[in-house]
Design an enzyme around this catalytic site. Structure first.
Site, short mmCIF file in Angstrom:
data_model
loop_
_atom_site.label_atom_id
_atom_site.label_comp_id
_atom_site.label_asym_id
_atom_site.label_seq_id
_atom_site.Cartn_x
_atom_site.Cartn_y
_atom_site.Cartn_z
CB THR A 116 -2.09 -0.92 -9.07
OG1 THR A 116 -3.35 -1.56 -8.98
CG2 THR A 116 -1.56 -0.67 -7.62
CG ASP B 192 -5.87 -7.23 -7.56
OD1 ASP B 192 -5.09 -7.35 -6.97
OD2 ASP B 192 -6.98 -6.33 -6.91
NE ARG C 236 -3.54 2.92 -0.62
CZ ARG C 236 -4.90 2.78 -0.15
NH1 ARG C 236 -5.56 4.27 0.25
NH2 ARG C 236 -5.36 1.81 0.15
CD GLU D 204 -3.20 -1.06 0.28
OE1 GLU D 204 -3.04 0.13 -0.49
OE2 GLU D 204 -4.01 -1.64 0.41
#
Ligand code: DMJ
Length: 641
Positions: free
Chosen positions: A619, A399, A270, A266
């Site tokens: 992503t 994914d 991000r 993450e």
């Protein structure tokens, strides 16, 4: 990808927010005021004692000073010739004796003067009030903090900025589109302004409680996730004051030397992705510096027997571990497999091949492993190098691993053929084992669990529609048409999952079971948390086909978000998309600003804004430029970038 850690279902407890000031590793800076005060008292007592003891010292004329050539020492005056046991003791006789006496006297005077001075200073200090002493200590602390910050801002070596085309503009051709685009921009303002007022510096916002919010993926500290995630969206929307505000916060407050355990994945997508995109778009060095600082903090996560990183790492201690819920202590495919883009850019920008090597090592290891039915299981144990549970999904847990294989190829200017091959092999197996058509004619992507196909598709898997069309060009045996068609079918299915709800917003996951098609069955799967994947797919489909239906579907979603998710204090997720009176979850996710609103804005912009032959979106929708280099260059010769 989002792991269950993000979901309310995970049952993991959120660590308490650290609301105190940032802690710095410097010992002096971390002493508390009362401790300092006590130390000062002890010090002055000690000096007084020494000063008094000075007058009781034995006659120092019995000592001689001798220069050993290394340093000045005082040695006892004894006759080495009469049974001296210490070979280091020497005698001084004769005409030099007077000179030594004088020197000794001079030293004694100096010591006396120093002691008196120290005593005076200590007395002065004690005359001051507690507040004055506290203020002095605070000034000293600030000085240390400032010094550390300056040290941390050490510049990163310059690399040539790649061809940056289409960072501005995208004005749509007609009024209707212009109005829609303006509306999306206004939604972004609403989300940002409320975060600015009520959640500034916190990771996310609670728009109803009007206060900060965080989850365990960001650890226990306030890292301003929304600020970093939103920066590039602000930039491309032309919200420059807001962008500068965010930049200032990052310059002055974003600190990674914190005792906080974060999700490597993450934080990579991000923070590193967000900072790199902000750097490329604005050219502001600070973003690159911060991205590199953070990447250094993530590197210890790779210290495992296999080099497959831990899911979490403590930014201060470097200790890593995996999620408690992951099968057999495994790391997650979509987590360790979603580092490639950012890490290659880090090596490119710094000339340091370490980042590139880490992600290439993961790739090589995966290539060597057997895959059941050609499918990649979601779990891999970083100690043993063995797969965990045989569960394969294109939604959560799997994914973005597939997404990054394709994007590694695209961002290498289509020279990373190894990545393209891995992508082609993977989607062939996925199509064969996971993709089916429902009775009603909807194409869906199920999940493979221990040899059994579960006919359930997650909202997260809806991103794959966009991935298939993005990878159409360059596909094996020129199956471009087939993949465009497959992408369009997935987009239609995901649109149906929205259309079959009361709110016209999609559930977290939906089933294909007998009469049930594209509908959530379990209550726990009926929520919508402002996710972007369906809108992301509409945007890619729009770019590659210019079929107006994708703009229509995107607008439907935007209106539904505006109607049901907008509250006075920002935007909130909803707990049940089948209930016409929505209950809010009171969380404004950072990806709403990074992705959902960005994709909507791009959907109503013209294609010259961030053209896809020059930009590849990570992503988390952070655009990174295509690098025109052979992928091996980074490891073999970091000087050539
Ligand atoms: C985002 O953080 C990223 O898109 C990630 O890859 C998947 N999940 C969320 C949004 O749903």
């Amino acid at each position: 990808m989002t792991t269950p850690a993000l979901l309310p279902l995970s049952g993991r407890r959120i660590p308490p927010l650290n609301l105190g000031p940032p802690s710095f590793p410097h010992h002096r800076a971390t002493l508390r005021l009362s401790e300092k005060f006590i130390l000062l008292l002890i010090l002055s007592a000690f000096i007084t004692l020494c000063f008094g003891a000075f007058f009781f010292l034995p006659d120092s004329s019995k000592h001689k000073r001798f220069d050993l050539g290394l340093e000045d020492v005082l040695i006892p005056h004894v006759d080495a010739g009469k049974g001296a046991k210490n070979p280091g003791v020497f005698l001084i006789h004769g005409p030099d004796e007077h000179r030594h006496r004088e020197e000794e006297e001079r030293l004694r005077n100096k010591i006396r003067a120093d002691h008196e001075k120290a005593l005076e200073e200590a007395k002065e200090k004690l005359k001051k009030s507690r507040e004055e002493i506290q203020a002095e200590i605070q000034t000293e602390k600030n000085k240390v903090v400032q010094e550390m910050k300056t040290k941390e801002k050490k510049p990163v070596p310059a690399a040539p900025i790649p061809n940056l085309i289409g960072t501005h503009g995208g004005d749509p051709e007609d009024n209707d589109l212009r109005e829609k685009r303006e509306k999306i921009k206004e939604m972004m303002k609403h989300a940002w302004d409320n975060y600015r007022i009520y959640g500034w510096g916190h990771n996310e916002l609670r728009p109803i409680a009007r206060k900060g919010h965080s989850t365990n993926i960001f650890g226990s500290s306030q890292m301003g996730a929304t600020i970093v995630d939103a920066l590039d969206t602000l930039y491309i929307m032309g919200l420059h004051d807001e962008f500068r505000d965010g930049q200032k916060w990052i310059e002055n407050n974003l600190d990674f030397s914190v005792n906080s355990e974060v999700s490597v994945f993450e934080v990579n997508i991000r923070f590193i992705g967000g900072l790199l995109a902000a750097y490329y778009l604005s050219g502001e060095e600070i973003f690159k510096i911060k991205a590199v600082q953070l990447a250094e903090k993530l590197l210890p996560a790779f210290n495992t027997p296999t080099g497959i990183p831990w899911a979490m790492v403590n930014l201060k201690s470097g200790v890593g571990r995996n999620w408690g819920w992951a099968s057999a202590g495994s790391s997650i495919l979509a987590e360790f497999g979603t580092l490639h883009m950012e890490f290659v850019h880090l090596s490119y920008l710094t000339g340091n091949p370490i980042y590139y090597k880490k992600v290439m090592h993961i790739r090589k290891l995966l290539q060597k492993m057997d895959r059941p039915n050609g499918l990649y299981p979601n779990y891999l144990n970083p100690r043993t190098g063995r797969w965990g549970q045989y569960h394969t999904s294109v939604g959560g847990l799997g994914d973005s691993f597939y997404e990054y294989l394709l994007k590694a190829w695209l961002m290498s200017d289509k020279t990373d053929h190894e990545a393209r091959k891995m992508y082609d092999d993977a989607i062939e197996a996925i199509e064969k084992h996971l993709i089916r058509k429902s009775r009603g004619g909807l194409t869906f992507i199920g999940e493979w669990k221990n040899g059994h196909l579960e006919k359930k598709m997650g909202h997260l898997a809806c991103f794959a529609g966009g991935m298939f069309v993005l990878g159409a060009d360059g596909s094996r045996m020129d199956q471009a048409g087939h993949y465009l068609e497959l992408g369009a079918e997935i987009a239609r299915t995901c649109h149906e999952s929205y259309d079959r709800t009361a709110l016209k917003l999609g559930p977290e996951s939906f089933k294909f079971d007998g009469a049930v098609e594209a509908v959530a069955v379990r209550q726990a799967e009926k929520y919508y948390i402002l996710r972007p994947e369906v809108i992301e797919t509409y945007w890619y489909l729009w770019r590659f086909t210019h079929d107006p239906r994708y703009r229509e579907w995107g607008w439907e979603a935007a209106l539904a978000i505006e109607k049901y998710c907008r509250v006075n204090g920002g935007f909130s997720g909803v707990k049940d998309v089948y209930s016409s009176t929505p209950t809010h979850d009171d969380v404004q996710q950072s990806f709403f600003l990074a992705e959902t609103l960005k994709y909507l804005y791009l959907l109503f912009s013209s294609d010259d804004l961030l053209p896809l032959d020059h930009w590849v979106f990570n992503t988390e929708a952070h655009p990174l430029p295509v690098l025109h280099l052979a992928n091996t260059t980074l490891s073999r010769n970091p000087a050539v970038r």
